[in-house]
Design a protein around this motif. Structure first.
Motif, PDB file in Angstrom:
ATOM      1  N   ASP A  79     -59.001  31.843 -34.124  1.00 29.50           N
ATOM      2  CA  ASP A  79     -58.510  33.144 -34.592  1.00 29.50           C
ATOM      3  C   ASP A  79     -57.163  33.461 -33.979  1.00 29.50           C
ATOM      4  O   ASP A  79     -56.629  32.702 -33.155  1.00 29.50           O
ATOM      5  N   GLY A 108     -65.925  36.582 -35.639  1.00 26.82           N
ATOM      6  CA  GLY A 108     -64.675  37.264 -35.937  1.00 26.82           C
ATOM      7  C   GLY A 108     -64.756  38.777 -36.018  1.00 26.82           C
ATOM      8  O   GLY A 108     -65.794  39.389 -35.796  1.00 26.82           O
ATOM      9  N   TYR A 114     -57.496  33.789 -39.332  1.00 21.11           N
ATOM     10  CA  TYR A 114     -58.221  32.598 -38.916  1.00 21.11           C
ATOM     11  C   TYR A 114     -57.608  31.355 -39.538  1.00 21.11           C
ATOM     12  O   TYR A 114     -57.134  31.382 -40.657  1.00 21.11           O
TER      13      TYR A 114
END
Length: 134
Positions: A79, A108, A114
């Motif tokens: 991420d 997330g 991402y």
């Protein structure tokens, strides 16, 4: 009047029979063979449940079997905060790669970006995405 209604009923019935009995031509087109391509299905959510990425190979259009899974890939997601998510191969299901979150956590955050990286047979593939609200 009765003859007119009877004629109309016969005419509509005949029309219905003819329309349901329309001709069907069965065709068997000859398609050009193509090399199998990598197919990645990575639908990830922020739910606190295992996240699965499927990697398969494409197959001919008229193939009646499920597409073959691709084993032995390295699957990672990172991420924008630098957190690395390593997806491990599910040995019971070829081509399925799973990341299981720690208890009480999910994958997330909404608003995060991402990058997916796959290494398959020495080739590297990358994709990026953003997790927005639905």
């Amino acid at each position: 009047m009765k003859d007119k209604n009877q004629f109309l009923n016969i005419f509509l019935s005949a029309g219905l029979v003819f329309s349901l009995g329309a001709c069907e031509d069965i065709i068997n087109p000859t398609l050009q063979p193509a090399s199998p391509m990598l197919v990645v299905d990575a639908w990830l959510t922020n739910r606190p449940e295992p996240q699965v990425i499927s990697i398969t190979r494409s197959q001919p259009y008229f193939e009646k079997a499920l597409p073959p899974g691709v084993p032995g890939a390295q699957v990672r997601v990172v991420d924008n905060q630098g957190t690395l998510f390593i997806f491990l191969e599910d040995v019971a299901n070829a081509g399925k790669y799973v990341w299981t979150p720690p208890p009480g956590q999910g994958f997330g955050v909404i608003g995060g970006s991402y990058r997916l990286t796959l290494v398959v047979n020495g080739e590297t593939f990358e994709a990026s995405s953003y997790m927005g609200r639905v």
